[in-house]
Write a protein that holds these residues in place. Sequence first.
Motif, mmCIF file in Angstrom:
data_model
loop_
_atom_site.group_PDB
_atom_site.id
_atom_site.type_symbol
_atom_site.label_atom_id
_atom_site.label_comp_id
_atom_site.label_asym_id
_atom_site.label_seq_id
_atom_site.Cartn_x
_atom_site.Cartn_y
_atom_site.Cartn_z
ATOM 1 N N ALA A 55 70.294 33.179 26.942
ATOM 2 C CA ALA A 55 70.842 33.409 25.607
ATOM 3 C C ALA A 55 71.798 34.594 25.593
ATOM 4 C CB ALA A 55 69.705 33.634 24.616
ATOM 5 N N ASP A 84 75.734 34.166 24.802
ATOM 6 C CA ASP A 84 76.340 34.929 23.707
ATOM 7 C C ASP A 84 77.506 35.764 24.216
ATOM 8 O OD1 ASP A 84 76.335 35.808 20.940
ATOM 9 O OD2 ASP A 84 75.564 37.720 21.677
ATOM 10 N N PRO A 108 77.285 28.260 23.066
ATOM 11 C CA PRO A 108 75.962 27.940 22.524
ATOM 12 C C PRO A 108 74.955 27.697 23.651
ATOM 13 C CG PRO A 108 77.679 26.484 21.626
ATOM 14 C CD PRO A 108 78.244 27.172 22.818
ATOM 15 N N LEU A 140 71.391 25.439 24.277
ATOM 16 C CA LEU A 140 70.472 24.404 23.818
ATOM 17 C C LEU A 140 69.232 24.466 24.703
ATOM 18 C CD1 LEU A 140 71.526 20.746 22.940
ATOM 19 C CD2 LEU A 140 69.257 21.337 23.777
ATOM 20 N N GLN A 147 65.866 33.625 19.944
ATOM 21 C CA GLN A 147 66.131 33.959 18.545
ATOM 22 C C GLN A 147 66.489 35.422 18.368
ATOM 23 O OE1 GLN A 147 62.337 32.486 17.232
ATOM 24 N NE2 GLN A 147 63.180 30.585 16.421
ATOM 25 N N GLN A 161 74.612 31.650 19.018
ATOM 26 C CA GLN A 161 74.497 30.242 18.674
ATOM 27 C C GLN A 161 73.434 29.604 19.575
ATOM 28 O OE1 GLN A 161 78.082 27.770 17.627
ATOM 29 N NE2 GLN A 161 79.131 29.424 18.640
ATOM 30 N N HIS A 162 72.442 28.978 18.972
ATOM 31 C CA HIS A 162 71.406 28.351 19.782
ATOM 32 C C HIS A 162 70.783 27.190 19.027
ATOM 33 C CE1 HIS A 162 69.055 31.126 17.219
ATOM 34 N NE2 HIS A 162 68.132 30.165 17.271
ATOM 35 N N LEU A 163 70.278 26.242 19.785
ATOM 36 C CA LEU A 163 69.516 25.122 19.249
ATOM 37 C C LEU A 163 68.254 25.000 20.077
ATOM 38 C CD1 LEU A 163 69.100 22.620 17.466
ATOM 39 C CD2 LEU A 163 70.461 21.312 19.120
ATOM 40 N N TRP A 223 79.146 18.417 18.376
ATOM 41 C CA TRP A 223 79.755 19.724 18.606
ATOM 42 C C TRP A 223 81.095 19.589 19.340
ATOM 43 C CZ3 TRP A 223 79.770 22.069 23.701
ATOM 44 C CH2 TRP A 223 80.365 23.334 23.724
ATOM 45 N N PHE A 258 78.181 23.375 15.803
ATOM 46 C CA PHE A 258 76.982 23.345 16.623
ATOM 47 C C PHE A 258 75.739 23.465 15.751
ATOM 48 C CE2 PHE A 258 73.788 25.043 19.593
ATOM 49 C CZ PHE A 258 73.931 24.123 20.631
ATOM 50 N N THR A 305 72.880 24.869 15.023
ATOM 51 C CA THR A 305 72.073 26.043 15.353
ATOM 52 C C THR A 305 70.744 26.049 14.602
ATOM 53 O OG1 THR A 305 74.008 27.397 15.852
ATOM 54 C CG2 THR A 305 72.003 28.566 15.257
ATOM 55 N N GLY A 306 69.686 26.480 15.282
ATOM 56 C CA GLY A 306 68.393 26.645 14.628
ATOM 57 C C GLY A 306 67.257 26.078 15.452
#
Length: 302
Positions: free
Chosen positions: A85, A89, A94, A96, A136, A141-143, A199, A205, A207-208
């Motif tokens: 992550a 960043d 992003p 995933l 987190q 940006q992350h999934l 995306w 994207f 994200t969440g």
Amino acid sequence: MKILLTGESGQLARELLLELAGDAELVALGRSGMDLAQPSRIRQTVRRLRPDLIINSAAYTAVDQAEHEQAKAFAINGTAPGVLAEEADRLGAPLLHFSTDYVFDGKKAEPYTELDAPQPLSVYGASKLAGEQAIQAIGGQHLILRTSWVYSRHGRNFLLTMQRLLQERRSLDVVNDEHGAPTWAGHLAQATAALVRRWLNDGRFPTGLYHLTASGETSWYGFAQAIATHLHAQGRLRATLSPIASRNYPTPANRPANSRLSCLRLERDWGVRLPNWEAGLSECLANASAIDAGALAISRSA
């Protein structure tokens, strides 16, 4: 567009390689290419490759063994996602990441939602939760996709174990008081690829944190029964199945009795929903075309 995919030989990565072929340049790496237990190797590799998207499908998944290898489990499942992550960043890319139903204790009567507080029962579950939290905390940006009971025609999983034991033994006892949704890696990869393509096409994207499993539910015994039915139709079934309580099948790691995950949020936000688990099993078993060396040639090991 370059996508870095970890866990090259894993059951989910193999399906993702097929689904994403042609959509982007895929760089699939296994342990030899990027050992997730070594943060410095992760940073060096990501900085050299400079991917536009990182998909982390690798994990330490030996649930019972993790009770005796806590440091290794946390290094791969907890620390490595955070490092990925950070590097994603840094690149403005992003990440995933896949997580698990084992972050919950299984005491809830209803399917778990993304708002329910995790309470893992095992080292494996705790290490996966640590990975979620590390991602987190970075804030990029992350999934994160939590899934459950993943199986395929490759690797080590419940489907392949049951197929073997049901043909080798005369009788077989299977736990009947743990419930969840067996999720075919092929359907999981298809849904993941759909999110990635969205995306790629519009730059948005998703994200969440989301849950993504097959629809419906069953027990491990019910899953085994469905596998036995397919074998019986082929004249290959030998064993007789019997249901047992989990207390009669002790394991080093405790497992949640309720592994059901509500996937309504992902369907509402992104229109993604997986088919029923029985349909997934039938499609998996009907798909005789396993990934061969030719298919894997679409990956480029760096």
